[in-house]
Scaffold this motif. Structure first.
Motif, PDB file in Angstrom:
ATOM      1  N   LEU A 173     -16.271  34.836  -0.074  1.00 54.98           N
ATOM      2  CA  LEU A 173     -17.397  33.910  -0.182  1.00 54.98           C
ATOM      3  C   LEU A 173     -17.054  32.593   0.474  1.00 54.98           C
ATOM      4  CD1 LEU A 173     -17.707  32.314  -3.723  1.00 54.98           C
ATOM      5  CD2 LEU A 173     -15.716  33.635  -3.040  1.00 54.98           C
ATOM      6  N   ALA A 174     -18.100  31.863   0.803  1.00 51.71           N
ATOM      7  CA  ALA A 174     -17.957  30.523   1.371  1.00 51.71           C
ATOM      8  C   ALA A 174     -18.519  29.526   0.373  1.00 51.71           C
ATOM      9  CB  ALA A 174     -18.697  30.421   2.700  1.00 51.71           C
ATOM     10  N   VAL A 175     -17.732  28.507   0.069  1.00 49.36           N
ATOM     11  CA  VAL A 175     -18.145  27.450  -0.851  1.00 49.36           C
ATOM     12  C   VAL A 175     -17.973  26.123  -0.138  1.00 49.36           C
ATOM     13  CG1 VAL A 175     -17.785  26.381  -3.106  1.00 49.36           C
ATOM     14  CG2 VAL A 175     -17.370  28.834  -2.815  1.00 49.36           C
ATOM     15  N   ARG A 176     -19.073  25.425   0.060  1.00 47.47           N
ATOM     16  CA  ARG A 176     -19.071  24.136   0.758  1.00 47.47           C
ATOM     17  C   ARG A 176     -18.331  24.224   2.097  1.00 47.47           C
ATOM     18  NH1 ARG A 176     -19.558  23.043  -4.581  1.00 47.47           N
ATOM     19  NH2 ARG A 176     -17.410  23.564  -5.094  1.00 47.47           N
ATOM     20  N   GLY A 177     -18.602  25.301   2.815  1.00 50.80           N
ATOM     21  CA  GLY A 177     -18.061  25.470   4.155  1.00 50.80           C
ATOM     22  C   GLY A 177     -16.655  26.020   4.220  1.00 50.80           C
ATOM     23  N   GLN A 178     -15.987  26.208   3.078  1.00 56.47           N
ATOM     24  CA  GLN A 178     -14.628  26.744   3.049  1.00 56.47           C
ATOM     25  C   GLN A 178     -14.663  28.210   2.623  1.00 56.47           C
ATOM     26  OE1 GLN A 178     -12.046  24.792   4.064  1.00 56.47           O
ATOM     27  NE2 GLN A 178     -13.586  23.231   4.473  1.00 56.47           N
ATOM     28  N   ARG A 179     -13.736  28.995   3.166  1.00 57.87           N
ATOM     29  CA  ARG A 179     -13.728  30.436   2.918  1.00 57.87           C
ATOM     30  C   ARG A 179     -12.674  30.804   1.871  1.00 57.87           C
ATOM     31  NH1 ARG A 179     -12.808  33.992   7.423  1.00 57.87           N
ATOM     32  NH2 ARG A 179     -11.088  32.581   7.947  1.00 57.87           N
ATOM     33  N   TYR A 180     -13.074  31.704   0.960  1.00 61.64           N
ATOM     34  CA  TYR A 180     -12.189  32.144  -0.107  1.00 61.64           C
ATOM     35  C   TYR A 180     -12.304  33.658  -0.258  1.00 61.64           C
ATOM     36  CZ  TYR A 180     -12.432  27.197  -1.421  1.00 61.64           C
ATOM     37  OH  TYR A 180     -12.392  25.823  -1.417  1.00 61.64           O
ATOM     38  N   ARG A 181     -11.237  34.258  -0.739  1.00 63.00           N
ATOM     39  CA  ARG A 181     -11.266  35.651  -1.178  1.00 63.00           C
ATOM     40  C   ARG A 181     -10.827  35.642  -2.636  1.00 63.00           C
ATOM     41  NH1 ARG A 181      -9.274  40.345   2.651  1.00 63.00           N
ATOM     42  NH2 ARG A 181     -11.370  39.867   3.445  1.00 63.00           N
ATOM     43  N   VAL A 182     -11.717  36.077  -3.522  1.00 65.44           N
ATOM     44  CA  VAL A 182     -11.466  36.033  -4.959  1.00 65.44           C
ATOM     45  C   VAL A 182     -11.294  37.449  -5.480  1.00 65.44           C
ATOM     46  CG1 VAL A 182     -12.341  35.301  -7.202  1.00 65.44           C
ATOM     47  CG2 VAL A 182     -12.767  33.884  -5.191  1.00 65.44           C
ATOM     48  N   PHE A 183     -10.134  37.704  -6.102  1.00 69.85           N
ATOM     49  CA  PHE A 183      -9.838  38.989  -6.736  1.00 69.85           C
ATOM     50  C   PHE A 183     -10.078  38.872  -8.243  1.00 69.85           C
ATOM     51  CE2 PHE A 183      -7.593  39.529  -2.795  1.00 69.85           C
ATOM     52  CZ  PHE A 183      -7.431  40.890  -2.603  1.00 69.85           C
ATOM     53  N   VAL A 225      -0.738  42.668  -6.165  1.00 71.30           N
ATOM     54  CA  VAL A 225      -0.037  41.697  -5.326  1.00 71.30           C
ATOM     55  C   VAL A 225       0.030  42.184  -3.888  1.00 71.30           C
ATOM     56  CG1 VAL A 225       2.213  40.647  -4.882  1.00 71.30           C
ATOM     57  CG2 VAL A 225       1.294  40.671  -7.200  1.00 71.30           C
ATOM     58  N   GLN A 226       0.338  43.473  -3.698  1.00 71.48           N
ATOM     59  CA  GLN A 226       0.402  44.014  -2.339  1.00 71.48           C
ATOM     60  C   GLN A 226      -0.942  43.887  -1.626  1.00 71.48           C
ATOM     61  OE1 GLN A 226       1.866  48.015  -2.636  1.00 71.48           O
ATOM     62  NE2 GLN A 226       3.980  47.385  -3.027  1.00 71.48           N
ATOM     63  N   ALA A 227      -2.021  44.222  -2.351  1.00 74.04           N
ATOM     64  CA  ALA A 227      -3.353  44.134  -1.747  1.00 74.04           C
ATOM     65  C   ALA A 227      -3.707  42.690  -1.404  1.00 74.04           C
ATOM     66  CB  ALA A 227      -4.395  44.718  -2.696  1.00 74.04           C
ATOM     67  N   ALA A 228      -3.413  41.779  -2.320  1.00 72.23           N
ATOM     68  CA  ALA A 228      -3.753  40.376  -2.086  1.00 72.23           C
ATOM     69  C   ALA A 228      -2.938  39.792  -0.930  1.00 72.23           C
ATOM     70  CB  ALA A 228      -3.534  39.569  -3.359  1.00 72.23           C
ATOM     71  N   LEU A 229      -1.635  40.097  -0.879  1.00 72.82           N
ATOM     72  CA  LEU A 229      -0.804  39.568   0.196  1.00 72.82           C
ATOM     73  C   LEU A 229      -1.185  40.164   1.545  1.00 72.82           C
ATOM     74  CD1 LEU A 229       2.738  39.427  -1.442  1.00 72.82           C
ATOM     75  CD2 LEU A 229       1.198  37.525  -0.932  1.00 72.82           C
ATOM     76  N   ALA A 230      -1.495  41.471   1.575  1.00 73.18           N
ATOM     77  CA  ALA A 230      -1.955  42.072   2.831  1.00 73.18           C
ATOM     78  C   ALA A 230      -3.230  41.406   3.309  1.00 73.18           C
ATOM     79  CB  ALA A 230      -2.170  43.571   2.638  1.00 73.18           C
ATOM     80  N   SER A 231      -4.097  41.098   2.362  1.00 72.48           N
ATOM     81  CA  SER A 231      -5.340  40.412   2.686  1.00 72.48           C
ATOM     82  C   SER A 231      -5.068  39.038   3.269  1.00 72.48           C
ATOM     83  CB  SER A 231      -6.186  40.292   1.410  1.00 72.48           C
ATOM     84  OG  SER A 231      -7.269  39.420   1.588  1.00 72.48           O
ATOM     85  N   PRO A 235      -4.653  34.022   7.036  1.00 70.65           N
ATOM     86  CA  PRO A 235      -4.087  32.971   6.181  1.00 70.65           C
ATOM     87  C   PRO A 235      -4.994  31.764   5.994  1.00 70.65           C
ATOM     88  CG  PRO A 235      -2.493  33.732   7.824  1.00 70.65           C
ATOM     89  CD  PRO A 235      -3.826  34.291   8.198  1.00 70.65           C
ATOM     90  N   SER A 236      -6.043  31.649   6.815  1.00 74.56           N
ATOM     91  CA  SER A 236      -6.949  30.503   6.649  1.00 74.56           C
ATOM     92  C   SER A 236      -7.878  30.688   5.457  1.00 74.56           C
ATOM     93  CB  SER A 236      -7.783  30.299   7.917  1.00 74.56           C
ATOM     94  OG  SER A 236      -8.688  31.391   8.109  1.00 74.56           O
ATOM     95  N   ARG A 237      -7.981  31.911   4.964  1.00 73.35           N
ATOM     96  CA  ARG A 237      -8.833  32.178   3.809  1.00 73.35           C
ATOM     97  C   ARG A 237      -8.004  32.014   2.538  1.00 73.35           C
ATOM     98  NH1 ARG A 237     -13.565  34.946   3.539  1.00 73.35           N
ATOM     99  NH2 ARG A 237     -13.232  35.953   5.556  1.00 73.35           N
ATOM    100  N   ARG A 238      -8.406  31.118   1.666  1.00 73.57           N
ATOM    101  CA  ARG A 238      -7.650  30.878   0.438  1.00 73.57           C
ATOM    102  C   ARG A 238      -7.863  32.022  -0.547  1.00 73.57           C
ATOM    103  NH1 ARG A 238      -9.726  26.098   2.455  1.00 73.57           N
ATOM    104  NH2 ARG A 238      -8.196  24.404   2.693  1.00 73.57           N
ATOM    105  N   ALA A 268      -3.524  31.151  -7.545  1.00 69.21           N
ATOM    106  CA  ALA A 268      -4.044  30.715  -6.245  1.00 69.21           C
ATOM    107  C   ALA A 268      -2.935  30.727  -5.202  1.00 69.21           C
ATOM    108  CB  ALA A 268      -4.632  29.311  -6.360  1.00 69.21           C
ATOM    109  N   LEU A 269      -3.300  31.094  -3.974  1.00 72.89           N
ATOM    110  CA  LEU A 269      -2.407  31.075  -2.825  1.00 72.89           C
ATOM    111  C   LEU A 269      -3.210  30.644  -1.607  1.00 72.89           C
ATOM    112  CD1 LEU A 269       0.513  31.904  -1.849  1.00 72.89           C
ATOM    113  CD2 LEU A 269      -0.516  34.061  -1.142  1.00 72.89           C
ATOM    114  N   PRO A 270      -2.813  29.575  -0.919  1.00 74.99           N
ATOM    115  CA  PRO A 270      -1.698  28.684  -1.204  1.00 74.99           C
ATOM    116  C   PRO A 270      -1.962  27.820  -2.441  1.00 74.99           C
ATOM    117  CG  PRO A 270      -3.014  27.789   0.563  1.00 74.99           C
ATOM    118  CD  PRO A 270      -3.584  29.143   0.254  1.00 74.99           C
ATOM    119  N   THR A 271      -0.964  27.049  -2.823  1.00 78.08           N
ATOM    120  CA  THR A 271      -1.094  26.201  -4.003  1.00 78.08           C
ATOM    121  C   THR A 271      -2.131  25.115  -3.765  1.00 78.08           C
ATOM    122  OG1 THR A 271       1.209  26.575  -4.585  1.00 78.08           O
ATOM    123  CG2 THR A 271       0.145  24.650  -5.563  1.00 78.08           C
ATOM    124  N   PRO A 272      -3.103  24.978  -4.653  1.00 78.91           N
ATOM    125  CA  PRO A 272      -4.091  23.892  -4.495  1.00 78.91           C
ATOM    126  C   PRO A 272      -3.409  22.521  -4.529  1.00 78.91           C
ATOM    127  CG  PRO A 272      -4.788  25.480  -6.160  1.00 78.91           C
ATOM    128  CD  PRO A 272      -3.369  25.791  -5.850  1.00 78.91           C
TER     129      PRO A 272
END
Length: 383
Positions: free
Chosen positions: A219-229, A257-263, A268-271, A339-343
């Protein structure tokens, strides 16, 4: 409070304010709870004992007033207004008349002892949110389409489904991630089953796979991209001693963890944000094996709770089985936001639904806690 420099044009001030809050997402995790402990069902050793345990469990679920609790759980979401919510234990209980048996009022599925158990918590949550949120993805864990039961000598057909889901606030652009293509996992709805699964034996001769799963939404929130598990790991109480069933949740966490890290490595620009009921506390220890909490933090995922300076203990589990305890009985922190990277900052993070006023009815009027878990909400700020 944000300070502004006097003398700047209004348009510059507005742009500065928007930029300051742009890389921010408000997330929430909420375990909705079915309303009863399934241990008596799992422990039954004869068909008669199994039927008795199932009907008694349905009676306890009905007594927990799931439709009423769903309203209280939805109110937590409406009041917080997060961008995205991970739901666990969004159960559906249905009942059908047994073929050839007269469908008489007050009998079978309509028996007063159990009829209030037959609700769809996910559907009820959506309805109670009045279009403010939509289900962006779901995963079905356990599903039983036809389980014959007998209620006061009248047969009926029980249907059960346990789902996890991700809700996204109306107006946000979001899509479920194709995790089977990404990871090769076993597909279930919009998510995946874990390969590590507890098989629940029954005296009916048909074992029930106790699947757990995970899913993700972009999803995109205020122009920033995120992947939420979102996930719900196996309960550690199934086997308190390693190495057998006690390690199921560890294997599941490893898959997650493997799925999230592969993602993340793909983009890497997607938090990444991972929420859920992990059934694992920070202080858990398993000799010679990392716990789910240690697996996530050891791979660089930040525990958002520790980044909030006024976080406190953050206890999230568990109220009494019947939810009638007067004071909150939470004693451990097992519902997490990673969260990855750390907020850069976590300016607001809290547990929800732990005050007596959060119960479904006023004190002294038969009020119940909305769930045995507290919900957890966090506002994550990045650069």
């Amino acid at each position: 409070m944000r300070r502004f420099v006097s003398g700047l044009p209004g348009s510059i001030l507005l742009a500065t304010a928007l930029a300051a809050g742009a890389a921010e997402i408000d997330v929430m995790t909420q375990n909705q709870y079915l309303g009863a402990d399934l241990t008596p069902v799992i422990a039954a050793t004869t068909p008669e004992a199994f039927n008795t345990a199932v009907v008694a469990t349905l009676a306890r679920i009905a007594a927990s007033r799931p439709a009423e609790r769903v309203q209280a759980l939805a109110a937590q979401i409406r009041q917080r207004r997060p961008d995205v919510v991970g739901l666990q234990e969004a159960w559906r209980f249905g009942c059908l008349p047994y073929p050839g048996v007269p469908n008489l009022p007050g009998t079978g599925c309509d028996d007063p002892l159990i009829r209030d158990a037959f609700t769809d918590q996910l559907q009820g949550t959506e309805a109670a949110l009045h279009g403010q949120y939509r289900v962006a993805g779901r995963v079905t864990n356990m599903r039983i389409d036809q389980l014959p039961i007998v209620v006061a000598d009248v047969p009926a057909i029980l249907q059960v489904a346990d789902r996890d889901a991700i809700l996204v606030r109306d107006g946000l652009d979001a899509v479920a991630v194709d995790l089977p293509s990404l990871t090769g996992c076993e597909a279930s709805d919009d998510g995946c089953h874990y390969a590590a699964v507890a098989v629940i034996p029954t005296p009916l001769g048909v074992p029930i796979p106790g699947w757990r799963g995970f899913l993700a939404v972009d999803l995109a929130v205020r122009g920033q991209r995120y992947r939420v598990f979102n996930t719900h790991l196996e309960v550690r109480q199934l086997a308190p001693q390693p190495p057998e069933l006690r390690l199921l949740q560890v294997a599941q966490a490893g898959e997650l963890v493997q799925a999230a890290l592969a993602s993340w490595q793909q983009d890497p620009s997607r938090r990444l944000v991972v929420v859920g009921d992990f059934n694992a506390a920070p202080e858990d220890q398993i000799p010679g094996v990392p716990t789910p909490y240690q697996l996530l933090t050891g791979q660089g995922f930040a525990d958002a709770w520790l980044l909030h300076t006024r976080a406190g203990a953050g206890l999230t589990c568990c109220q009494a089985e019947d939810l009638s305890n007067a004071r909150s009985a939470h004693y451990e922190r097992i519902d997490h936001v990673f969260a990855l990277p750390t907020p850069r900052r976590v300016p607001d993070m809290r547990v929800l639904g732990t005050s007596p006023g959060d119960r479904t009815r006023p004190a002294g009027a038969g009020g119940l806690w909305a769930s045995d878990h507290a919900a957890v909400a966090a506002r994550l700020q990045y650069d």
